[in-house]
Design an enzyme around this catalytic site. Structure first.
Site, mmCIF file in Angstrom:
data_model
loop_
_atom_site.group_PDB
_atom_site.id
_atom_site.type_symbol
_atom_site.label_atom_id
_atom_site.label_comp_id
_atom_site.label_asym_id
_atom_site.label_seq_id
_atom_site.Cartn_x
_atom_site.Cartn_y
_atom_site.Cartn_z
ATOM 1 N N GLY A 11 0.771 -1.244 0.087
ATOM 2 C CA GLY A 11 0.121 -0.003 0.172
ATOM 3 C C GLY A 11 0.831 1.348 0.147
ATOM 4 N N VAL A 13 1.396 3.673 2.263
ATOM 5 C CA VAL A 13 1.981 3.793 3.659
ATOM 6 C C VAL A 13 2.944 2.387 3.996
ATOM 7 C CG1 VAL A 13 1.819 3.858 6.122
ATOM 8 C CG2 VAL A 13 0.256 5.222 4.572
ATOM 9 N N LEU A 47 -6.239 -10.511 4.815
ATOM 10 C CA LEU A 47 -6.756 -10.046 6.288
ATOM 11 C C LEU A 47 -8.207 -10.598 6.337
ATOM 12 C CD1 LEU A 47 -5.541 -6.492 7.249
ATOM 13 C CD2 LEU A 47 -4.837 -8.730 7.793
ATOM 14 N N THR A 72 -9.684 0.030 1.589
ATOM 15 C CA THR A 72 -9.673 1.520 1.433
ATOM 16 C C THR A 72 -10.554 2.201 0.575
ATOM 17 O OG1 THR A 72 -7.723 1.388 0.294
ATOM 18 C CG2 THR A 72 -7.293 2.020 2.522
ATOM 19 N N TYR A 109 -3.284 2.087 11.475
ATOM 20 C CA TYR A 109 -3.763 3.259 11.314
ATOM 21 C C TYR A 109 -5.026 3.624 11.107
ATOM 22 C CZ TYR A 109 1.086 3.482 9.807
ATOM 23 O OH TYR A 109 2.529 3.448 9.918
ATOM 24 N N ASP A 112 -9.528 10.103 9.346
ATOM 25 C CA ASP A 112 -10.446 11.296 9.546
ATOM 26 C C ASP A 112 -11.976 10.887 9.408
ATOM 27 O OD1 ASP A 112 -9.629 11.176 6.751
ATOM 28 O OD2 ASP A 112 -10.452 13.003 6.395
ATOM 29 N N TYR A 145 -17.077 2.637 5.315
ATOM 30 C CA TYR A 145 -15.512 2.803 5.417
ATOM 31 C C TYR A 145 -15.284 3.302 6.911
ATOM 32 C CZ TYR A 145 -10.539 4.289 5.083
ATOM 33 O OH TYR A 145 -9.535 4.651 5.234
ATOM 34 N N LYS A 149 -13.552 1.290 10.189
ATOM 35 C CA LYS A 149 -12.041 1.718 10.758
ATOM 36 C C LYS A 149 -12.232 2.304 12.269
ATOM 37 C CE LYS A 149 -8.703 2.481 8.952
ATOM 38 N NZ LYS A 149 -7.464 1.283 8.624
HETATM 39 N N1 LIG Z 1 -5.555 6.832 1.515
HETATM 40 C C1 LIG Z 1 -6.059 7.607 2.427
HETATM 41 O O1 LIG Z 1 -6.162 9.103 1.891
HETATM 42 C C2 LIG Z 1 -6.244 7.332 3.694
HETATM 43 C C3 LIG Z 1 -6.634 8.457 4.644
HETATM 44 C C4 LIG Z 1 -6.699 8.276 6.175
HETATM 45 C C5 LIG Z 1 -6.440 7.002 6.591
HETATM 46 N N2 LIG Z 1 -5.834 5.977 5.873
HETATM 47 C C6 LIG Z 1 -5.663 4.712 6.422
HETATM 48 O O2 LIG Z 1 -3.924 4.492 6.478
HETATM 49 C C7 LIG Z 1 -3.584 3.235 6.161
HETATM 50 C C8 LIG Z 1 -2.834 3.058 4.956
HETATM 51 O O3 LIG Z 1 -3.586 3.606 3.815
HETATM 52 P P1 LIG Z 1 -3.010 3.830 2.265
HETATM 53 O O4 LIG Z 1 -3.394 4.886 1.683
HETATM 54 O O5 LIG Z 1 -1.510 3.166 2.560
HETATM 55 O O6 LIG Z 1 -3.786 2.469 1.712
HETATM 56 P P2 LIG Z 1 -3.797 1.602 0.277
HETATM 57 O O7 LIG Z 1 -2.707 2.241 -0.644
HETATM 58 O O8 LIG Z 1 -5.095 1.395 -0.234
HETATM 59 O O9 LIG Z 1 -3.127 0.189 0.626
HETATM 60 C C9 LIG Z 1 -3.933 -0.480 1.212
HETATM 61 C C10 LIG Z 1 -3.385 -2.035 1.201
HETATM 62 O O10 LIG Z 1 -4.029 -3.047 2.001
HETATM 63 C C11 LIG Z 1 -3.891 -4.086 1.280
HETATM 64 N N3 LIG Z 1 -5.457 -4.973 1.371
HETATM 65 C C12 LIG Z 1 -6.597 -4.539 1.243
HETATM 66 N N4 LIG Z 1 -7.307 -5.364 1.476
HETATM 67 C C13 LIG Z 1 -6.539 -6.686 2.152
HETATM 68 C C14 LIG Z 1 -6.716 -7.775 2.652
HETATM 69 N N5 LIG Z 1 -8.053 -8.414 2.602
HETATM 70 N N6 LIG Z 1 -5.747 -8.435 3.081
HETATM 71 C C15 LIG Z 1 -4.486 -7.966 3.095
HETATM 72 N N7 LIG Z 1 -4.330 -6.918 2.463
HETATM 73 C C16 LIG Z 1 -5.180 -6.021 1.903
HETATM 74 C C17 LIG Z 1 -3.941 -3.556 -0.091
HETATM 75 O O11 LIG Z 1 -3.394 -4.885 -0.905
HETATM 76 P P3 LIG Z 1 -3.388 -4.803 -2.429
HETATM 77 O O12 LIG Z 1 -2.150 -4.145 -2.848
HETATM 78 O O13 LIG Z 1 -3.418 -6.237 -2.823
HETATM 79 O O14 LIG Z 1 -4.547 -4.301 -2.863
HETATM 80 C C18 LIG Z 1 -3.058 -2.374 -0.108
HETATM 81 O O15 LIG Z 1 -1.621 -2.866 -0.267
HETATM 82 C C19 LIG Z 1 -4.913 2.459 6.118
HETATM 83 O O16 LIG Z 1 -5.386 1.917 7.360
HETATM 84 C C20 LIG Z 1 -6.083 3.608 5.794
HETATM 85 O O17 LIG Z 1 -7.378 3.097 6.251
HETATM 86 C C21 LIG Z 1 -5.589 6.162 4.414
#
Ligand SMILES: NC(=O)c1ccc[n+]([C@@H]2O[C@H](COP(=O)([O-])OP(=O)(O)OC[C@H]3O[C@@H](n4cnc5c(N)ncnc54)[C@H](OP(=O)(O)O)[C@@H]3O)[C@@H](O)[C@H]2O)c1
Length: 316
Positions: A11, A13, A47, A72, A109, A112, A145, A149
């Site tokens: 992902g 992060v 997961l 996400t 993580y 908001d 979502y 969370k």
């Molecule tokens: N993106 C935002 O704007 C945002 C805002 C607020 C908070 N957050 C939080 O910050 C954290 C990191 O977010 P991010 O932006 O890095 O997210 P991201 O780029 O969407 O990455 C999420 C990762 O989780 C993996 N994933 C999804 N479903 C899964 C499953 N069933 N089993 C195992 N892995 C799984 C995905 O795998 P694949 O690569 O295989 O799809 C992806 O690599 C998360 O907790 C998110 O809720 C994000």
């Protein structure tokens, strides 16, 4: 030497954590398909499958489990609430249970989107009394979502494991699915972009989140009284999506990433209906992070310069 298990290492992060966490100890990476972005094999963890999660936790025997994996897809979650709940809530509780019984720290993580964006006092978007949300302000997620969370935060706390939950927002990087990359793509294709102006937040580079995470883990290890719980972690300052789009496209044109800045038209959220509702006011107060760990993030504009610079240098 500590062992750090990073779940969700592909992902935004997660990828940045692979680098940022290296000084902490031995890294064990896990992704959904069992390979890192560069093809290197790693642990396979879905997961949605409790068995694969348990097997990875047992195999890694980590001192610190960093969960950067999450469901996400904010709009799709409205149609897949059970899967979103399984990944964002129940799996997080299981990580907590394992960590509690093995004396490990969980770093997780959140978002908001646990808030409804009407301001801590409900005075509405940019209402006169509004101030950035604090960790203990009342939560009220608008969609599946955010609900899942928030349930994940609660499950982790209920497990009794030592934990740090970093609520972040508006995450982007030179890689992955994010607003900056969408703007660069559309900006190269279109004459005109319409972007919402009545949602404000703080765009936060995934690399800053990863670096801050690693620094917090290192500092906590050296502390007598170990901080825990929920911490807001976003870049300083605030802007609307419209202002962020303007800054992205101007910065991209200056660096030759696009040939010209397209016309950017401010629109209201109501002009751009989405399956899930988003909070209008998403600004988070990060004082707790600073007080506990002495860590403070710079202004979002500096983050944008850094990420655009990285893309321009071709290292993204
Ligand atoms: N993106 C935002 O704007 C945002 C805002 C607020 C908070 N957050 C939080 O910050 C954290 C990191 O977010 P991010 O932006 O890095 O997210 P991201 O780029 O969407 O990455 C999420 C990762 O989780 C993996 N994933 C999804 N479903 C899964 C499953 N069933 N089993 C195992 N892995 C799984 C995905 O795998 P694949 O690569 O295989 O799809 C992806 O690599 C998360 O907790 C998110 O809720 C994000």
């Amino acid at each position: 030497m500590k062992r750090i298990l990073i779940l969700g290492a592909n992902g935004q992060v997660g990828r940045e954590l692979l680098d940022a966490s290296r000084p902490l100890g031995e890294i064990v990476a896990a992704t959904r398909d069992g390979a890192l972005a560069d093809g290197t094999p790693c642990l396979r963890v879905d997961l949605a499958d409790a068995g694969s999660l348990r097997a990875a936790l047992e195999h890694a025997q980590a001192d610190v489990v960093v969960n950067a994996a999450a469901y996400t897809a904010v709009d799709r979650a409205e149609d897949e609430p059970e899967l979103a709940d399984r990944v964002n809530h129940r799996a997080v509780g299981e990580i907590g249970d394992w960590a509690k019984s093995h004396g490990a720290l969980v770093v997780h993580y959140s978002t908001d989107y646990v808030f409804d964006g009407s301001g801590f006092d409900g005075s509405g978007f940019d209402g006169a009394g509004t101030r950035p949300y604090r960790e203990d302000d009342a939560t009220a997620p608008l969609g599946v979502y955010g609900h899942t969370k928030l349930a994940g935060e609660h499950a982790l706390a209920a497990s009794g494991a030592a934990h740090l939950v970093f609520r972040t927002a508006w995450v982007y990087a030179s890689h992955g699915h994010n607003f900056l990359r969408t703007m660069l793509r559309l900006g190269a294709e279109r004459e005109e972009l319409r972007v919402v102006t009545d949602q404000v937040g703080a765009p936060t580079p995934a690399r800053w989140i990863a670096r801050t995470t690693a620094a917090a883990i290192a500092r906590r290890a050296a502390m007598e009284a170990k901080p825990g719980g929920v911490f807001h972690l976003v870049a300083a300052g605030r802007c609307s999506w419209f202002e962020f789009a303007e800054a992205i496209l101007r910065g991209a044109a200056e660096r030759g990433l696009i040939v010209r800045v397209p016309r950017i038209v401010p629109i209201a959220t109501s002009d751009y209906p989405t399956r899930a509702r988003r909070p209008a006011y998403s600004v988070l107060d990060c004082a707790r992070l600073e007080n506990a760990f002495g860590l403070e993030l710079a202004d979002w504009r500096l983050g944008l310069d850094e990420v655009l610079g990285e893309i321009a240098a071709g290292s993204g």
